[in-house]
Design a protein around this motif. Structure first.
Motif, PDB file in Angstrom:
ATOM      1  N   LYS A  46       4.601  57.094 -32.057  1.00  0.00           N
ATOM      2  CA  LYS A  46       4.103  56.028 -32.932  1.00  0.00           C
ATOM      3  C   LYS A  46       3.822  54.814 -32.062  1.00  0.00           C
ATOM      4  O   LYS A  46       4.700  54.351 -31.339  1.00  0.00           O
ATOM      5  CB  LYS A  46       5.132  55.714 -34.004  1.00  0.00           C
ATOM      6  N   GLN A  47       2.592  54.320 -32.146  1.00  0.00           N
ATOM      7  CA  GLN A  47       2.212  53.205 -31.282  1.00  0.00           C
ATOM      8  C   GLN A  47       1.081  52.400 -31.903  1.00  0.00           C
ATOM      9  O   GLN A  47       0.468  52.816 -32.876  1.00  0.00           O
ATOM     10  CB  GLN A  47       1.774  53.729 -29.916  1.00  0.00           C
ATOM     11  N   ASN A  48       0.825  51.259 -31.316  1.00  0.00           N
ATOM     12  CA  ASN A  48      -0.306  50.420 -31.710  1.00  0.00           C
ATOM     13  C   ASN A  48      -1.392  50.570 -30.664  1.00  0.00           C
ATOM     14  O   ASN A  48      -1.116  50.642 -29.463  1.00  0.00           O
ATOM     15  CB  ASN A  48       0.111  48.954 -31.817  1.00  0.00           C
ATOM     16  N   THR A  49      -2.634  50.605 -31.124  1.00  0.00           N
ATOM     17  CA  THR A  49      -3.767  50.699 -30.200  1.00  0.00           C
ATOM     18  C   THR A  49      -4.035  49.322 -29.588  1.00  0.00           C
ATOM     19  O   THR A  49      -3.426  48.320 -29.982  1.00  0.00           O
ATOM     20  CB  THR A  49      -5.021  51.201 -30.940  1.00  0.00           C
ATOM     21  N   ASN A  50      -4.979  49.269 -28.667  1.00  0.00           N
ATOM     22  CA  ASN A  50      -5.329  48.001 -28.017  1.00  0.00           C
ATOM     23  C   ASN A  50      -5.830  46.957 -29.009  1.00  0.00           C
ATOM     24  O   ASN A  50      -5.656  45.757 -28.794  1.00  0.00           O
ATOM     25  CB  ASN A  50      -6.394  48.229 -26.933  1.00  0.00           C
ATOM     26  N   ASP A  51      -6.445  47.400 -30.105  1.00  0.00           N
ATOM     27  CA  ASP A  51      -6.930  46.447 -31.106  1.00  0.00           C
ATOM     28  C   ASP A  51      -5.908  46.223 -32.232  1.00  0.00           C
ATOM     29  O   ASP A  51      -6.233  45.670 -33.270  1.00  0.00           O
ATOM     30  CB  ASP A  51      -8.282  46.889 -31.662  1.00  0.00           C
ATOM     31  N   GLY A  52      -4.656  46.671 -32.035  1.00  0.00           N
ATOM     32  CA  GLY A  52      -3.564  46.377 -32.961  1.00  0.00           C
ATOM     33  C   GLY A  52      -3.398  47.337 -34.115  1.00  0.00           C
ATOM     34  O   GLY A  52      -2.549  47.119 -34.974  1.00  0.00           O
ATOM     35  N   LYS A  53      -4.159  48.414 -34.162  1.00  0.00           N
ATOM     36  CA  LYS A  53      -4.035  49.375 -35.260  1.00  0.00           C
ATOM     37  C   LYS A  53      -2.902  50.356 -34.966  1.00  0.00           C
ATOM     38  O   LYS A  53      -2.705  50.778 -33.837  1.00  0.00           O
ATOM     39  CB  LYS A  53      -5.340  50.135 -35.449  1.00  0.00           C
ATOM     40  N   TYR A  54      -2.196  50.695 -36.043  1.00  0.00           N
ATOM     41  CA  TYR A  54      -1.083  51.645 -35.937  1.00  0.00           C
ATOM     42  C   TYR A  54      -1.633  53.058 -35.889  1.00  0.00           C
ATOM     43  O   TYR A  54      -2.538  53.411 -36.641  1.00  0.00           O
ATOM     44  CB  TYR A  54      -0.168  51.461 -37.154  1.00  0.00           C
ATOM     45  N   GLU A  55      -1.096  53.883 -34.992  1.00  0.00           N
ATOM     46  CA  GLU A  55      -1.506  55.280 -34.930  1.00  0.00           C
ATOM     47  C   GLU A  55      -0.320  56.161 -34.576  1.00  0.00           C
ATOM     48  O   GLU A  55       0.645  55.711 -33.975  1.00  0.00           O
ATOM     49  CB  GLU A  55      -2.641  55.493 -33.924  1.00  0.00           C
ATOM     50  N   ILE A  56      -0.435  57.401 -34.996  1.00  0.00           N
ATOM     51  CA  ILE A  56       0.561  58.409 -34.631  1.00  0.00           C
ATOM     52  C   ILE A  56      -0.160  59.449 -33.784  1.00  0.00           C
ATOM     53  O   ILE A  56      -1.150  60.032 -34.213  1.00  0.00           O
ATOM     54  CB  ILE A  56       1.183  59.081 -35.865  1.00  0.00           C
ATOM     55  N   LYS A  57       0.353  59.645 -32.605  1.00  0.00           N
ATOM     56  CA  LYS A  57      -0.215  60.649 -31.712  1.00  0.00           C
ATOM     57  C   LYS A  57       0.792  61.789 -31.623  1.00  0.00           C
ATOM     58  O   LYS A  57       1.991  61.558 -31.465  1.00  0.00           O
ATOM     59  CB  LYS A  57      -0.453  60.032 -30.336  1.00  0.00           C
ATOM     60  N   ARG A  58       0.329  63.019 -31.732  1.00  0.00           N
ATOM     61  CA  ARG A  58       1.212  64.185 -31.672  1.00  0.00           C
ATOM     62  C   ARG A  58       1.132  64.792 -30.289  1.00  0.00           C
ATOM     63  O   ARG A  58       0.065  65.099 -29.791  1.00  0.00           O
ATOM     64  CB  ARG A  58       0.827  65.195 -32.735  1.00  0.00           C
ATOM     65  N   LEU A  59       2.307  64.988 -29.687  1.00  0.00           N
ATOM     66  CA  LEU A  59       2.404  65.520 -28.331  1.00  0.00           C
ATOM     67  C   LEU A  59       3.198  66.821 -28.338  1.00  0.00           C
ATOM     68  O   LEU A  59       4.087  67.011 -29.171  1.00  0.00           O
ATOM     69  CB  LEU A  59       3.110  64.509 -27.424  1.00  0.00           C
TER      70      LEU A  59
END
Length: 147
Positions: A42-55
């Motif tokens: 769970k992280q924020n992108t460079n433009d501040g949007k929340y995203e969930i990346k699955r690894l």
């Protein structure tokens, strides 16, 4: 001889090979799968949007069940005894489940690493019944490799 391009295997012939001993009289294999954990980042992108990346995470250990007709062969029950009495040096084995084509040539091999028998189940015993008696061997393993 491998499969011709764009052809699919028919799962009619397969066997089990452990310590150089091949058992081709297996009638069913269930639970054969490769699986791994999924990690949610769970992280924020460079433009501040929340995203969930699955690894991809760690591989999971598995369990496979083999069924065969009941015979005088004691290899399944001897293997179970070794694990029941804690002889894990003898019980923990490496082996393969092998898929064969119509001519008996190997198509694919699933190698089980550090496998040992979890349980042995005998099919239903009914007086007067004429159905085939079976043995079901549940094998647990630490890792599976496709070859």
């Amino acid at each position: 001889m491998g499969l011709p391009e764009r052809d699919t295997a028919v799962g009619h012939s397969f066997g089990l090979e452990f310590d150089g001993i091949t058992i081709k009289a297996i009638t069913e294999v269930t639970g054969l799968k490769i699986e791994q954990d999924v990690i949610d980042l769970k992280q924020n992108t460079n433009d501040g949007k929340y995203e969930i990346k699955r690894l991809p995470g760690r591989p999971k250990a598995g369990e496979v069940t083999l069924t065969r007709g009941l015979t005088a062969d004691q290899s399944f029950s001897k293997w179970v005894k070794d694990s029941q009495f804690g002889k894990m040096q003898d019980a923990r084995k490496g082996g393969s489940i092998i898929i064969y084509d119509f001519e008996g040539a190997e198509i694919k091999r699933y190698k089980l690493v550090n496998a040992w028998p979890k349980s042995l189940e005998i099919g239903s015993l009914k007086a007067g019944d004429t159905s085939l008696l079976t043995e079901k061997l549940a094998i647990t393993y630490e890792r599976i490799e496709v070859g």
